[in-house]
Design an enzyme around this catalytic site. Structure first.
Site, PDB file in Angstrom:
ATOM      1  CD  GLU A 182       7.603  -6.180  -1.839  1.00 44.88           C
ATOM      2  OE1 GLU A 182       8.012  -7.214  -2.369  1.00 44.88           O
ATOM      3  OE2 GLU A 182       8.044  -5.730  -0.779  1.00 44.88           O
ATOM      4  CD  GLU A 265       9.560  -1.364  -0.208  1.00 48.89           C
ATOM      5  OE1 GLU A 265      10.444  -2.193  -0.467  1.00 48.89           O
ATOM      6  OE2 GLU A 265       8.408  -1.676   0.137  1.00 48.89           O
TER       7      GLU A 265
END
Length: 699
Positions: A182, A265
């Site tokens: 991230e 994701e």
């Protein structure tokens, strides 16, 4: 003949070694013609998250087998830096932190591994996996940036971790896929990203594959992608999105022919904070969304929840989603949060909204409506629906389901009060760590990385009442006062100041002949794991004022809850505290935001922070079974079973009313439960040990 036979055996061994070496050398993963390839053939990974640090090690194999029976051939796990380096240069790789054993176990079960090595993991985990001692470095470092001090800490950590896992990379005969998690919506520090690539390649070799993941929008991909370093760019989105326009956008951020459609994701659920309703997702809708990608040769990494998706949706400058993947192998077609597990101890994370005061702590349970429940149950609609879709879309043979894990109702357990916190503060606070300072110090500077810290000072009464102000407290402060006598004895409860309200408190006059002693018990409820406010120090972080005058001369007691096992041996004389109404803040409104509401619990019998102890007996090893402790009619605190911290409870606001107790924590004979209750206990001083979780209280 013996010598000849020995020579023949030696030749055979050399041939086998050569063959094995040749076989391992052929292990390769790459992307070509917008397709992933493994060992010369297209390959499809069906995987799910199973976090080793959220599962009792004795249950690692059980949970992996349940994941495999779902149809998964790959599992994904984070690596939380804070567990493995709890203090600078103090390394932990045993028990919950024995990551090498976990990886070898997955390999033995013929499952590939996505290893998300950080250094930041998010993961609804305290401080996003960063060790909190990073917050004590002066001058303050800038996390997740090219800050040279921060990078030196990352280099040191990866210099320990990556050599441990390198032998288990796919290209070396192991199962591993590696990811840095991230970044894209968090910032655009490309020098930081390039540096992480260099470090990964230094330890893992030049044949590894790296990839990034960002929200499927131009701004996120511009910030997070670094295909110039031969890093594959993946995208993420939720089950309501049309994946194919996003996959076409993905091609703009990959080299020609190297843009296999991958949502690494694919969000199918949501997290839950204290005071909210448990987030659930419809099984048929989840399966239908999975089918749209899986049955059409797209790739998707299903993850039950990620705060970044919500924040990106409302256009805040929060952490996005970039993942560095270091591997000799990878292709993702479906990753589901297969099994969430439990945030044992104090490791739950937290989120913020528009500002750092808009604080929301995560539950102890990390069940998150995953198909494999917190306690291992797979006999549910979601598990069956996903298992059916995986089989229909991939043709993966269905493995038989493992036997159900038995759970027990051990029934009512009576408790007795062992001591008030103030009775035993000197016994559970290391005198060598007690500190004095003109201004309050943060928990981190006190070396108190988790739990509670008691701040004490004095002031002189001047009016019929006084106004206490603490502009910045992280996260929740209980305030007490007493006339100064040189010792802490039966202080009077005043109220609570919380991070999300920062209200002032009115302190009534005590008519003391001496000064008034002020006691502030601060709880660290979990550090922010996501967004611009991840530099989340705990404790009192501002001056403290009485009637506008700054208080000085503070004494700080770090509270060690490791000492709870010895409390019953102190044989203290129980003392009755003044009856005070217990005021707590609850969530209210349709948006589940904290607001100041006075909730008087057990009015007239408030005990204040205290320890309670109970015992229950298990006849034999075969009678050890999973169970849950129901905390209905309790208020807020922390619970221990046989000296193991099973987590926080807060049934006063819910929604979680019971904490999971895995059978391996229990033992034949006497089992001890110790509860640190911050306000008022159950009026009859009892708990229930029940078979099923309870997510219905507090509303």
């Amino acid at each position: 003949m013996g010598a000849v036979r020995s020579f023949q055996n030696l030749l055979l061994a050399l041939v086998l070694c050569s063959a094995a070496a040749s076989g391992e050398a052929s292990r390769r993963f790459w992307v070509e013609n917008d397709t992933f390839w493994k060992d010369g053939a297209p390959f499809q990974i069906v995987g799910g998250d199973v976090h080793y640090f959220r599962i009792i090690p004795e249950y690692w194999k059980d949970r992996l087998l349940r994941a495999k029976a779902l149809g998964l051939n790959t599992i994904q796990t984070y690596v939380p830096w804070n567990l493995h380096e709890p203090e600078p240069r103090s390394w932990e790789f045993k028990g919950f932190t024995d990551i090498e054993s976990y990886l070898r176990l997955a390999h033995e079960l013929d499952m590939l591994v996505m290893l998300r090595v950080g250094p930041y993991i998010c993961g609804e985990w305290d401080l996003g996996g960063f060790p909190p001692w990073l917050l004590t470095i002066k001058p303050a470092i800038k996390l997740r940036s090219s800050d040279s001090t921060y990078l030196s800490m990352v280099d040191r950590w990866w210099g320990v971790l990556l050599p441990k896992v390198a032998p288990l990379l796919y290209s070396n005969g192991g199962p591993i896929i590696m990811i840095e998690n991230e970044f894209g919506s968090f910032g655009d520090d490309k020098n930081y990203l390039h540096y992480l690539v260099q470090v990964a390649r230094r330890y893992l070799g030049n044949d590894i594959m790296l990839y990034t993941t960002d929200g499927g929008a131009i701004g996120n991909l511009n910030n997070g992608s670094i295909f110039q370093d031969d890093v594959f760019a993946a995208v993420d989105f939720d089950t309501g999105s049309n994946p194919w326009p996003i996959f076409r956008l993905q091609k703009d951020y990959n080299l020609p022919g190297k843009s296999a459609p991958l949502s690494s994701e694919f969000y199918t659920g949501w997290l839950t904070h204290w005071g909210e309703s448990i987030a659930t997702t419809d099984a048929s809708n989840t399966a239908r969304a999975l089918r749209r990608i899986l049955c059409h040769n797209g790739s998707a990494v299903l993850y039950v929840c990620d705060w970044s998706l919500f924040i990106s949706a409302i256009h805040l400058h929060f952490i996005g989603a970039i993942h560095f993947h270091f591997s000799s192998l990878i292709v993702f077609n479906e990753i589901q949060m297969a099994h969430g597990g439990t945030n044992f101890g104090f490791y739950n994370g937290a989120n913020t909204g528009q500002n750092e005061s808009d604080y929301k702590a995560d539950l102890t349970s990390y069940d998150y409506d995953a198909p494999i429940k917190e306690y291992g149950d797979v006999h549910n609609v979601k598990y069956k629906a996903l298992r059916r879709v995986i089989h229909e879309c991939t043709g993966i043979p269905l493995h038989s389901l493992p036997p159900e894990i038995e759970r027990a109702n051990y029934g009512l357990v009576r408790l007795q009060k062992v001591a008030s916190l103030f009775d035993v503060i000197d016994n559970i606070s290391d005198p060598l760590k007690v500190a004095f300072s003109e201004q309050p110090l943060s928990m981190e500077l006190m070396g108190q990385m988790f739990g509670f810290l008691l701040y004490t000072s004095e002031y002189q009464e001047k009016h019929s009442f006084s106004i206490l102000s603490i502009p910045k407290v992280h996260d929740r402060a209980q305030v007490f006062v007493s006339c100064s006598h040189g010792v802490i004895k039966n202080p009077r409860y005043v109220g609570i100041i919380e991070r999300w309200s920062s209200n002032t408190l009115q302190i009534p006059s005590l008519s003391c002949s001496s000064n008034v002693s002020l006691y502030i018990l601060v709880e660290n409820m979990g550090r922010v794991n996501y967004g611009p406010y991840i530099f989340d120090q705990k404790g009192i972080l501002s001056s403290v004022e009485i009637d506008g005058i700054t208080l000085r001369h503070w004494k700080m007691h770090p509270i060690s809850l490791n000492a709870v096992r010895n409390l019953s041996k102190l044989q203290l004389i129980m003392q009755t505290t003044d009856a005070q109404a217990s005021k707590v803040s609850i969530y209210g409104g349709s948006e589940n935001k904290l607001r100041d509401v006075s909730l008087y619990l057990n009015e007239g019998i408030s005990e204040g922070p205290a320890f309670y102890e109970g015992h229950f007996h298990i006849d034999s090893e075969s009678e050890k079974k999973d169970t849950f402790i129901s905390f209905r009619s309790w208020n807020k605190g922390v619970a221990f079973v046989n000296n193991f911290n099973i987590g926080r409870f807060w049934p006063a606001i819910g929604p979680q009313c019971a904490l999971y107790v895995p059978a391996p924590i229990l033992k034949p004979g006497d089992n001890v439960v110790v509860i640190f209750e911050l306000h008022s206990p159950n009026p009859v001083l009892s708990i229930q040990l029940v078979k099923d979780p309870d997510f219905t209280c507090g509303h």
